[in-house]
Scaffold this motif. Structure first.
Motif, PDB file in Angstrom:
ATOM      1  N   GLY A 248       6.111  23.483  26.383  1.00 16.86           N
ATOM      2  CA  GLY A 248       7.215  24.405  26.152  1.00 16.86           C
ATOM      3  C   GLY A 248       7.529  25.347  27.300  1.00 16.86           C
ATOM      4  N   PHE A 249       7.280  24.939  28.537  1.00 17.15           N
ATOM      5  CA  PHE A 249       7.614  25.807  29.660  1.00 17.15           C
ATOM      6  C   PHE A 249       7.953  24.983  30.896  1.00 17.15           C
ATOM      7  CE2 PHE A 249       2.949  25.386  30.076  1.00 17.15           C
ATOM      8  CZ  PHE A 249       2.842  24.974  31.396  1.00 17.15           C
ATOM      9  N   TYR A 250       8.544  25.668  31.870  1.00 16.95           N
ATOM     10  CA  TYR A 250       8.798  25.108  33.193  1.00 16.95           C
ATOM     11  C   TYR A 250       7.886  25.783  34.209  1.00 16.95           C
ATOM     12  CZ  TYR A 250      13.187  22.601  32.213  1.00 16.95           C
ATOM     13  OH  TYR A 250      14.133  21.718  31.759  1.00 16.95           O
ATOM     14  N   ALA A 251       7.535  25.042  35.237  1.00 14.71           N
ATOM     15  CA  ALA A 251       6.957  25.610  36.457  1.00 14.71           C
ATOM     16  C   ALA A 251       8.025  25.482  37.541  1.00 14.71           C
ATOM     17  CB  ALA A 251       5.696  24.867  36.860  1.00 14.71           C
ATOM     18  N   THR A 252       8.346  26.612  38.192  1.00 12.88           N
ATOM     19  CA  THR A 252       9.439  26.635  39.162  1.00 12.88           C
ATOM     20  C   THR A 252       8.990  27.317  40.450  1.00 12.88           C
ATOM     21  OG1 THR A 252      11.038  26.821  37.340  1.00 12.88           O
ATOM     22  CG2 THR A 252      11.836  27.311  39.553  1.00 12.88           C
ATOM     23  N   PRO A 253       9.188  26.658  41.605  1.00 12.07           N
ATOM     24  CA  PRO A 253       8.840  27.290  42.896  1.00 12.07           C
ATOM     25  C   PRO A 253       9.934  28.263  43.316  1.00 12.07           C
ATOM     26  CG  PRO A 253       9.682  25.082  43.271  1.00 12.07           C
ATOM     27  CD  PRO A 253       9.698  25.289  41.780  1.00 12.07           C
ATOM     28  N   MET A 254       9.656  29.559  43.200  1.00  9.56           N
ATOM     29  CA  MET A 254      10.664  30.581  43.440  1.00  9.56           C
ATOM     30  C   MET A 254      10.311  31.449  44.634  1.00  9.56           C
ATOM     31  SD  MET A 254      11.456  31.644  39.507  1.00  9.56           S
ATOM     32  CE  MET A 254      12.608  32.901  40.079  1.00  9.56           C
ATOM     33  N   GLU A 255      11.204  32.343  44.972  1.00  9.18           N
ATOM     34  CA  GLU A 255      10.964  33.233  46.113  1.00  9.18           C
ATOM     35  C   GLU A 255       9.705  34.074  45.912  1.00  9.18           C
ATOM     36  OE1 GLU A 255      13.264  37.087  47.780  1.00  9.18           O
ATOM     37  OE2 GLU A 255      14.440  35.221  47.829  1.00  9.18           O
ATOM     38  N   LEU A 256       9.451  34.483  44.685  1.00  6.73           N
ATOM     39  CA  LEU A 256       8.308  35.339  44.382  1.00  6.73           C
ATOM     40  C   LEU A 256       7.012  34.565  44.162  1.00  6.73           C
ATOM     41  CD1 LEU A 256      10.060  37.838  41.924  1.00  6.73           C
ATOM     42  CD2 LEU A 256       9.445  38.240  44.317  1.00  6.73           C
ATOM     43  N   GLY A 257       7.085  33.239  44.143  1.00  5.92           N
ATOM     44  CA  GLY A 257       5.904  32.428  43.906  1.00  5.92           C
ATOM     45  C   GLY A 257       6.187  31.314  42.911  1.00  5.92           C
ATOM     46  N   LEU A 258       5.137  30.739  42.369  1.00  4.48           N
ATOM     47  CA  LEU A 258       5.257  29.678  41.378  1.00  4.48           C
ATOM     48  C   LEU A 258       5.293  30.320  39.997  1.00  4.48           C
ATOM     49  CD1 LEU A 258       5.329  26.604  40.865  1.00  4.48           C
ATOM     50  CD2 LEU A 258       2.823  26.658  40.722  1.00  4.48           C
ATOM     51  N   ARG A 259       6.443  30.217  39.328  1.00  2.00           N
ATOM     52  CA  ARG A 259       6.642  30.858  38.032  1.00  2.00           C
ATOM     53  C   ARG A 259       6.475  29.848  36.901  1.00  2.00           C
ATOM     54  NH1 ARG A 259      12.049  34.263  36.736  1.00  2.00           N
ATOM     55  NH2 ARG A 259      10.960  35.766  38.075  1.00  2.00           N
ATOM     56  N   PHE A 260       5.713  30.240  35.878  1.00  3.61           N
ATOM     57  CA  PHE A 260       5.588  29.468  34.640  1.00  3.61           C
ATOM     58  C   PHE A 260       6.310  30.265  33.558  1.00  3.61           C
ATOM     59  CE2 PHE A 260       2.179  28.292  37.387  1.00  3.61           C
ATOM     60  CZ  PHE A 260       1.958  26.944  37.167  1.00  3.61           C
ATOM     61  N   ALA A 261       7.431  29.732  33.075  1.00  7.74           N
ATOM     62  CA  ALA A 261       8.296  30.490  32.175  1.00  7.74           C
ATOM     63  C   ALA A 261       8.672  29.657  30.968  1.00  7.74           C
ATOM     64  CB  ALA A 261       9.553  30.945  32.904  1.00  7.74           C
ATOM     65  N   GLY A 262       8.615  30.290  29.798  1.00  8.63           N
ATOM     66  CA  GLY A 262       9.043  29.597  28.592  1.00  8.63           C
ATOM     67  C   GLY A 262       8.319  30.091  27.361  1.00  8.63           C
ATOM     68  N   THR A 263       8.066  29.186  26.440  1.00  6.66           N
ATOM     69  CA  THR A 263       7.501  29.430  25.115  1.00  6.66           C
ATOM     70  C   THR A 263       8.464  30.260  24.270  1.00  6.66           C
ATOM     71  OG1 THR A 263       6.222  31.474  25.491  1.00  6.66           O
ATOM     72  CG2 THR A 263       5.192  29.388  26.126  1.00  6.66           C
ATOM     73  N   VAL A 264       8.199  30.325  22.978  1.00  2.32           N
ATOM     74  CA  VAL A 264       9.039  31.067  22.036  1.00  2.32           C
ATOM     75  C   VAL A 264       8.144  31.900  21.139  1.00  2.32           C
ATOM     76  CG1 VAL A 264      10.606  30.906  20.059  1.00  2.32           C
ATOM     77  CG2 VAL A 264      10.923  29.390  22.036  1.00  2.32           C
ATOM     78  N   GLU A 265       8.451  33.178  21.052  1.00  8.34           N
ATOM     79  CA  GLU A 265       7.782  34.057  20.092  1.00  8.34           C
ATOM     80  C   GLU A 265       8.852  34.712  19.231  1.00  8.34           C
ATOM     81  OE1 GLU A 265       4.381  37.520  20.136  1.00  8.34           O
ATOM     82  OE2 GLU A 265       5.989  37.667  21.625  1.00  8.34           O
ATOM     83  N   LEU A 266       8.744  34.538  17.923  1.00  8.08           N
ATOM     84  CA  LEU A 266       9.679  35.162  16.996  1.00  8.08           C
ATOM     85  C   LEU A 266       9.056  36.445  16.480  1.00  8.08           C
ATOM     86  CD1 LEU A 266      10.970  32.048  15.010  1.00  8.08           C
ATOM     87  CD2 LEU A 266      11.949  33.123  17.043  1.00  8.08           C
ATOM     88  N   ASP A 267       9.588  37.550  16.942  1.00 12.62           N
ATOM     89  CA  ASP A 267       9.092  38.867  16.557  1.00 12.62           C
ATOM     90  C   ASP A 267      10.166  39.885  16.911  1.00 12.62           C
ATOM     91  OD1 ASP A 267       7.448  40.889  15.628  1.00 12.62           O
ATOM     92  OD2 ASP A 267       5.745  40.359  16.892  1.00 12.62           O
ATOM     93  N   ALA A 268       9.962  41.122  16.513  1.00 12.78           N
ATOM     94  CA  ALA A 268      10.953  42.168  16.717  1.00 12.78           C
ATOM     95  C   ALA A 268      11.070  42.557  18.190  1.00 12.78           C
ATOM     96  CB  ALA A 268      10.584  43.396  15.891  1.00 12.78           C
ATOM     97  N   LEU A 269      12.241  43.072  18.556  1.00 14.34           N
ATOM     98  CA  LEU A 269      12.441  43.581  19.910  1.00 14.34           C
ATOM     99  C   LEU A 269      11.423  44.659  20.265  1.00 14.34           C
ATOM    100  CD1 LEU A 269      16.324  43.917  20.082  1.00 14.34           C
ATOM    101  CD2 LEU A 269      14.927  42.667  21.720  1.00 14.34           C
ATOM    102  N   SER A 270      11.067  45.476  19.271  1.00 11.63           N
ATOM    103  CA  SER A 270      10.200  46.626  19.525  1.00 11.63           C
ATOM    104  C   SER A 270       8.715  46.297  19.502  1.00 11.63           C
ATOM    105  CB  SER A 270      10.476  47.711  18.479  1.00 11.63           C
ATOM    106  OG  SER A 270      10.257  47.203  17.165  1.00 11.63           O
ATOM    107  N   ALA A 271       8.349  45.063  19.136  1.00  9.17           N
ATOM    108  CA  ALA A 271       6.930  44.704  19.059  1.00  9.17           C
ATOM    109  C   ALA A 271       6.308  44.706  20.457  1.00  9.17           C
ATOM    110  CB  ALA A 271       6.758  43.340  18.414  1.00  9.17           C
ATOM    111  N   PRO A 272       5.031  45.070  20.556  1.00  2.65           N
ATOM    112  CA  PRO A 272       4.378  45.074  21.872  1.00  2.65           C
ATOM    113  C   PRO A 272       4.213  43.662  22.419  1.00  2.65           C
ATOM    114  CG  PRO A 272       2.771  45.461  20.139  1.00  2.65           C
ATOM    115  CD  PRO A 272       4.118  45.501  19.477  1.00  2.65           C
ATOM    116  N   SER A 273       4.000  43.587  23.720  1.00  2.00           N
ATOM    117  CA  SER A 273       3.750  42.299  24.353  1.00  2.00           C
ATOM    118  C   SER A 273       2.509  41.651  23.735  1.00  2.00           C
ATOM    119  CB  SER A 273       3.543  42.497  25.853  1.00  2.00           C
ATOM    120  OG  SER A 273       3.246  41.280  26.487  1.00  2.00           O
ATOM    121  N   ASN A 274       2.575  40.338  23.569  1.00  3.83           N
ATOM    122  CA  ASN A 274       1.490  39.582  22.948  1.00  3.83           C
ATOM    123  C   ASN A 274       0.610  38.984  24.056  1.00  3.83           C
ATOM    124  OD1 ASN A 274      -0.162  37.774  21.618  1.00  3.83           O
ATOM    125  ND2 ASN A 274       1.467  36.862  20.395  1.00  3.83           N
ATOM    126  N   PRO A 275      -0.593  39.494  24.256  1.00  3.89           N
ATOM    127  CA  PRO A 275      -1.437  38.982  25.357  1.00  3.89           C
ATOM    128  C   PRO A 275      -1.815  37.517  25.178  1.00  3.89           C
ATOM    129  CG  PRO A 275      -2.692  40.453  23.930  1.00  3.89           C
ATOM    130  CD  PRO A 275      -1.263  40.579  23.509  1.00  3.89           C
TER     131      PRO A 275
END
Length: 416
Positions: free
Chosen positions: A297-324
């Motif tokens: 469920g994610f992409y790995a992309t070679p970007m200016e800032l480095g190799l980014r792993f981006a994606g997944t889906v979390e269904l939760d409120a906007l105000s919920a804290p980041s999920n480690p």
């Protein structure tokens, strides 16, 4: 504020800034309103593919049959806060209703029509602001590690074919020849031909804003609190009680649209998919193109800032804290994909605006024809941002948008 504008836009992400530039090109006086830096919201953190092939909605029959593993497997790209799901049961039910095969076909057809015009919406802006150096032309790969995963994707692959997506099915040997550093299991892959990706999306939007301002555009570093529409104008209110007036008002605040009272967003089923990324600054050279790992469920992309792993889906409120646990998941799967990596240089949480039918909302509010909605692009906001800006400008200037936007208005949710 004494100034009156032809159009005021809430939101300075890719959709809002694209709308501002297209409107400015048509000779309109434009104001952008956002308390945050341009491109610092959802635009900052995606996988950065210009995914003109992404006509397969996240809704699919396989989602229903795979729910147990999606909800309970440690390798699932999905996380659900069950209290949030219960509270938003109407959205969840509508999402599942849109997983029927007939609906997936209809949604994919609408997305295909938008995506075929996506480059025509963004390319003139890239040329105008001189941002060609931020765009890389390179085919994108999407890889399945298992036979079952590829089998479940077959319906989506055929949908892409019907929508004219240029792609080639390839096997493990060819995948490895293209990207020899990949170490995860491989069964099949798709090579999407003629695609591109963006090296730094916030830089792209910052250049848009700088160009917009050099050409007389106004940037107001305040968040809009509410709007009032009259016959010939819209009054825009800010949290400090200041106001401005404009001929039209555009809501381009992504997942935060419901925070603007009077804009008609509060009655719509605007949900949020919380997405995460981790970036490894020292490993950009691991890949020569974006590679999506389907089951993970994610992409790995070679970007200016480095190799980014981006994606997944979390269904939760906007105000919920980041999920480690989501960050841990991405780090673990990144290691499976490439072997041992240095520690990440960046960890990020963002909010995708998402509708239960996986289509954006582009069109007039039920409150007033002078209030136009432009949000809900889910995973393809970066791809469709330029086109959305062009379509919204067509609406503001009284032209029929191309492609047809009649099925994208929020009025389609009148039954909810």
């Amino acid at each position: 504020m004494a100034n009156q504008y032809d159009v005021a836009i809430a939101g300075s992400g890719i959709v809002g800034m694209s709308t501002a530039l297209w409107a400015q090109r048509r000779g309109l006086q434009v104001a952008i309103c956002d308390a945050n830096a341009a491109g610092s919201g959802a635009t900052f953190g995606p996988a950065c593919t210009m995914a003109t092939y992404a006509c397969v909605p996240i809704n699919s029959p396989s989602v229903v049959t795979s729910l147990p593993s999606l909800l309970f497997s440690k390798n699932s790209p999905l996380t659900v806060n069950y209290w949030y799901a219960i509270k938003n049961w109407r959205w969840m039910l509508s999402f599942l209703m849109n997983c029927r095969s007939s609906r997936v076909e209809a949604i994919g057809t609408q997305l295909g029509a938008l995506l075929r015009e996506a480059d025509a919406g963004l390319d003139p802006l890239i040329e105008e602001i001189g941002a060609e150096d931020l765009i890389v032309e390179e085919d994108c790969l999407y890889v399945w590690a298992t036979k079952d995963g590829f089998k479940d994707a077959r319906q989506g692959i055929e949908l892409r074919r019907r929508q004219g997506v240029a792609m080639q099915e390839i096997g493990p040997d060819e995948i490895r020849s293209l990207e020899p550093n990949l170490k995860m299991p491989m069964y099949r892959g798709l090579r999407f031909q003629g695609t591109r990706y963006i090296l730094h999306p916030q830089k792209l939007v910052e250049r848009m804003q700088n160009h917009f301002m050099r050409n007389g555009g106004t940037v107001i570093e305040k968040a809009v609190s509410s709007v009032e529409a009259a016959a010939e104008r819209v009054t825009v209110h800010f949290h400090d009680e200041d106001t401005l007036t404009s001929g039209h008002f555009v809501v381009a605040t992504g997942a935060h649209g419901k925070s603007i009272k009077g804009a008609g967003v509060e009655s719509l089923p605007l949900g949020v998919e919380r997405g995460y990324h981790v970036t490894f600054a020292n490993h950009r050279n691991k890949l020569s193109r974006p590679v999506g790992w389907a089951e993970a469920g994610f992409y790995a992309t070679p970007m200016e800032l480095g190799l980014r792993f981006a994606g997944t889906v979390e269904l939760d409120a906007l105000s919920a804290p980041s999920n480690p646990n989501r960050i841990t998941y991405l780090r673990r799967r990144a290691k499976e994909m490439f072997g041992q990596l240095d520690g990440p240089s960046e960890e990020w949480l963002g909010f995708r605006p998402t509708m239960p039918d996986a289509l954006p909302v582009i069109g007039p509010s039920q409150k007033s024809e002078r209030i136009i909605h432009a949000f809900g692009h889910q995973h393809i906001g970066l791809t469709l941002g330029g086109l959305t800006g062009r379509m919204v400008t067509d609406m503001v200037t009284g032209q029929a948008p191309n492609p047809d936007a009649s099925g994208l208005s929020g009025k389609r949710f009148g039954f909810l």
